[in-house]
Design a protein around this motif. Structure first.
Motif, short mmCIF file in Angstrom:
data_model
loop_
_atom_site.label_atom_id
_atom_site.label_comp_id
_atom_site.label_asym_id
_atom_site.label_seq_id
_atom_site.Cartn_x
_atom_site.Cartn_y
_atom_site.Cartn_z
N TYR A 1 10.93 -6.02 5.14
CA TYR A 1 9.51 -6.36 5.09
C TYR A 1 8.73 -5.25 4.39
CZ TYR A 1 9.38 -3.78 9.61
OH TYR A 1 9.51 -2.86 10.62
N ALA A 2 7.52 -5.61 4.01
CA ALA A 2 6.61 -4.66 3.38
C ALA A 2 5.43 -4.49 4.33
CB ALA A 2 6.16 -5.20 2.03
N GLN B 1 4.75 -10.51 2.58
CA GLN B 1 4.29 -9.62 1.50
C GLN B 1 5.46 -9.02 0.72
OE1 GLN B 1 1.67 -7.14 4.13
NE2 GLN B 1 0.24 -7.39 2.44
N PHE B 2 6.55 -8.77 1.42
CA PHE B 2 7.72 -8.16 0.78
C PHE B 2 8.14 -9.01 -0.42
CE2 PHE B 2 12.38 -7.69 0.40
CZ PHE B 2 12.50 -6.32 0.29
N GLY C 1 3.82 -8.80 6.85
CA GLY C 1 4.55 -7.94 5.91
C GLY C 1 5.85 -8.54 5.39
N ASP D 1 2.37 -5.07 8.68
CA ASP D 1 3.77 -5.18 9.15
C ASP D 1 3.82 -5.26 10.68
OD1 ASP D 1 2.80 -2.43 8.60
OD2 ASP D 1 4.60 -1.82 9.66
N PHE E 1 -0.78 -0.39 0.46
CA PHE E 1 0.39 -1.24 0.43
C PHE E 1 1.67 -0.44 0.22
CE2 PHE E 1 3.30 -4.32 -1.73
CZ PHE E 1 3.46 -5.15 -0.62
N ASN E 2 2.65 -0.70 1.07
CA ASN E 2 3.99 -0.14 0.90
C ASN E 2 4.95 -1.32 0.69
OD1 ASN E 2 6.56 0.97 1.16
ND2 ASN E 2 5.83 2.54 2.58
N PRO E 3 5.50 -1.44 -0.52
CA PRO E 3 6.30 -2.63 -0.83
C PRO E 3 7.63 -2.70 -0.09
CG PRO E 3 6.40 -1.06 -2.65
CD PRO E 3 5.39 -0.52 -1.66
N ARG E 4 8.06 -1.58 0.51
CA ARG E 4 9.35 -1.60 1.17
C ARG E 4 9.31 -0.79 2.46
NH1 ARG E 4 15.11 -2.06 0.04
NH2 ARG E 4 16.15 -0.42 1.22
N LEU E 5 9.19 -1.50 3.57
CA LEU E 5 9.29 -0.84 4.88
C LEU E 5 10.61 -1.30 5.50
CD1 LEU E 5 5.61 -1.31 6.10
CD2 LEU E 5 6.71 0.86 5.58
N GLN F 1 7.11 -9.26 -5.03
CA GLN F 1 8.14 -9.34 -6.08
C GLN F 1 8.04 -10.65 -6.86
OE1 GLN F 1 12.06 -8.57 -4.29
NE2 GLN F 1 11.01 -7.50 -2.65
#
Ligand code: AMP
Ligand code: MG
Length: 497
Positions: A73-74, A184-185, A181, A251, A81-85, A189
């Motif tokens: 998830y992001a 959003q992930f 999130g 998230d 925004f954090n694209p990769r959590l 993309q």
């Protein structure tokens, strides 16, 4: 003995998750186990084997039929925004079907470093594990949608959080771990196919009635509206209890509408709408009074992920989603009014108008703020005051000055009279929604400290017992209803997770 897994997420394509087995721990000890929840999930408690359970809930043994994985998830964290959590320390064992036929996720939190750990240690300290256990179970009985706690295990290992502290694993149960999130992930993309897959899964699991909507665009718009409604209900309930989540990042926003990811959360004592507890929330973004509007901000981020599913034409999609989002304020306000009316013993049917009742509620909150009154006790003592004139002295004593609250009570009594219900009955109904006991911060801290410093779980267990029946005042627990003494007040809570 472990209920049968009905694996769903494990069968999603690889980009949704990484298969990952929990990392075993040194010497696990089961320190909390939620038998009623276990029963609900279909555990066989007669054949309960504590050694086996300890192995399962520590991650030392993967139960048969599980397919452990870390979810991708992001998320927007404090607006960025954090694209990769992804699950940096949580492992989803799989889904089981509960007694009511609903799928429930079973997740181990603190199960080791996953490919999403980003430099974290993949572990959880005992303090936050017990905190989440206590508070999520308290929220459940307080009538707030929430993830649940099935078990807590100490690992016999130390984790470093500034200093070495005991490590632990929490077994968390959720209606699902789909987050804003998660959508959003994939949206970030440009992977609309994945977003559609998530949306279909969310509809199937949480909003099955929407599956009948024939037009896909309408269906996904309805999903957005349904998630919005559940967020509104959720935050209204938080507000009615003085609960502050602390980290309302996208998230940490559940598509099922449950409270999830208990970090530096807390219940307010003295009423102040600007209250912030979290040490990491320097700007006060997630202050008590901001929560309804942060939920809306998060929902806007959710809507953005759904746009390609709502309409092929981007502008039309935006217009339609915006129309729904604009209704949030009214939906939330209605939920909040319903929560607060119940707290004050007022019914909609007997109301002169919504705005009159709203004004009455707001003037009470104003009096609580200026009078520096304890949030929970004010409403609890209001139940006594509902018994009739002369029953308000304990209420009034909570306020720095008597006169404003006395004036308010007089006004409230006039409104109550319109209810046409016996006062005793009103008081009783109010006592069923205004708790005497909430997880007061100093009690939570004391229970955690005893467990961490002395391996003494008795204060934790006692607190769990008190919180299991929050609406029933019991003389032997009178202390637990009281706010922190000045020396023990908690103004800051630490993520430290
Ligand atoms: P949270 O603050 O618990 O909502 O977590 C935010 C993100 O940080 C998630 O992606 C977590 O998986 C990750 N995270 C939190 N604590 C740890 C940890 N000790 N090790 C690895 N990842 C973590
Ligand atoms: Mg989180």
């Amino acid at each position: 003995m472990f209920p049968e897994f009905t694996l769903r997420y494990a069968h999603f394509p690889e980009r949704f998750h990484t298969r990952f087995d929990p990392v075993p721990v040194k010497s696990p000890r089961l320190v909390a186990f939620n038998r009623p929840l276990a029963e609900e999930l279909g555990f066989d408690l007669i054949a309960f084997d504590a050694t086996l359970a300890t192995d399962w809930f520590s991650g030392n043994r993967v139960p048969e039929g599980a397919a452990p994985l870390a979810q991708a998830y992001a998320g927007h964290q404090f607006g960025h925004f954090n694209p990769r959590l992804g699950d940096g320390r949580a492992v989803l064992l799989g889904e089981v079907t509960d007694g009511e036929g609903r799928l429930r996720d079973i997740q181990l939190k603190g199960a080791g470093c996953t490919p999403f750990s980003r430099g974290g240690d993949g572990r959880a300290p005992l303090g936050p594990v017990l905190r989440e256990y206590l508070i999520s179970e308290a929220m459940q009985v307080l009538g707030v949608p929430t993830t649940r706690a099935l078990a807590a295990v100490t690992t016999g290992e130390r984790v470093i959080r500034g200093v070495p502290v005991p490590g632990a694993v929490l077994t968390r149960v959720a209606s699902s771990h789909l987050r804003i999130g998660t959508f959003q992930f994939f949206a970030a993309q440009g992977d609309s196919e994945a977003v559609k897959r998530l949306a279909d899964h969310a509809i199937e699991r949480h909003y099955p009635a929407l599956a009948d909507i024939a037009s896909p665009g309408e269906r996904y718009l309805a999903l957005f509206e349904a998630v919005q409604a559940r967020q509104a209900v959720l935050v209204a309930r938080w507000m009615g209890l003085g609960f502050i989540h602390g980290v309302m990042n996208t998230d940490n926003a559940s598509i099922a509408g449950e409270t999830i990811d208990y970090g530096p959360c807390a219940f307010m004592e003295r009423y102040d709408p600007a209250t912030v507890f979290s040490s990491i929330d320097e700007g006060g973004r997630y202050a008590y009074t901001n929560q309804p509007w942060i939920a809306q901000w998060n929902l806007a981020r959710f809507a953005e992920t759904l746009l390609p599913l709502i309409d092929d034409d981007q502008q039309r999609g935006i217009d339609r989603a915006t129309e729904v989002l604009k209704t949030y304020a009214a939906v939330y306000e209605a939920e909040w009014l319903a929560v607060m009316r119940a707290k004050l013993g007022l019914s909609e049917a007997a109301a002169g108008s919504d705005s009159a009742d709203r004004g009455l509620i707001e003037s009470l909150l104003e009096a609580m703020h200026t009078g520096r009154a304890d949030f929970t006790l004010t409403f609890r003592r209001l139940c006594d005051a509902a018994e009739g004139e002369g029953h308000e002295s304990e209420l009034v004593a909570l306020f720095e000055r008597a006169e404003p609250i006395q004036a308010w009570v007089a006004e409230w009594r006039q409104r109550l009279a319109r209810e046409g219900v016996a006062v005793g009955e009103i008081a009783q109904q109010m006592r069923a929604v205004n708790p005497a006991y909430i997880p007061r911060n100093h009690r939570v801290e004391a229970a955690l400290a005893a467990a961490i410093d002395e391996e003494d779980f008795a204060p934790f267990e006692r607190l769990m017992q008190v919180l299991a029946r929050p609406f029933e005042e019991r003389a032997e627990h009178a202390d637990y209803a009281q706010p922190a003494p000045p020396t023990a007040q908690v103004f800051r809570t630490f993520c430290g997770t």
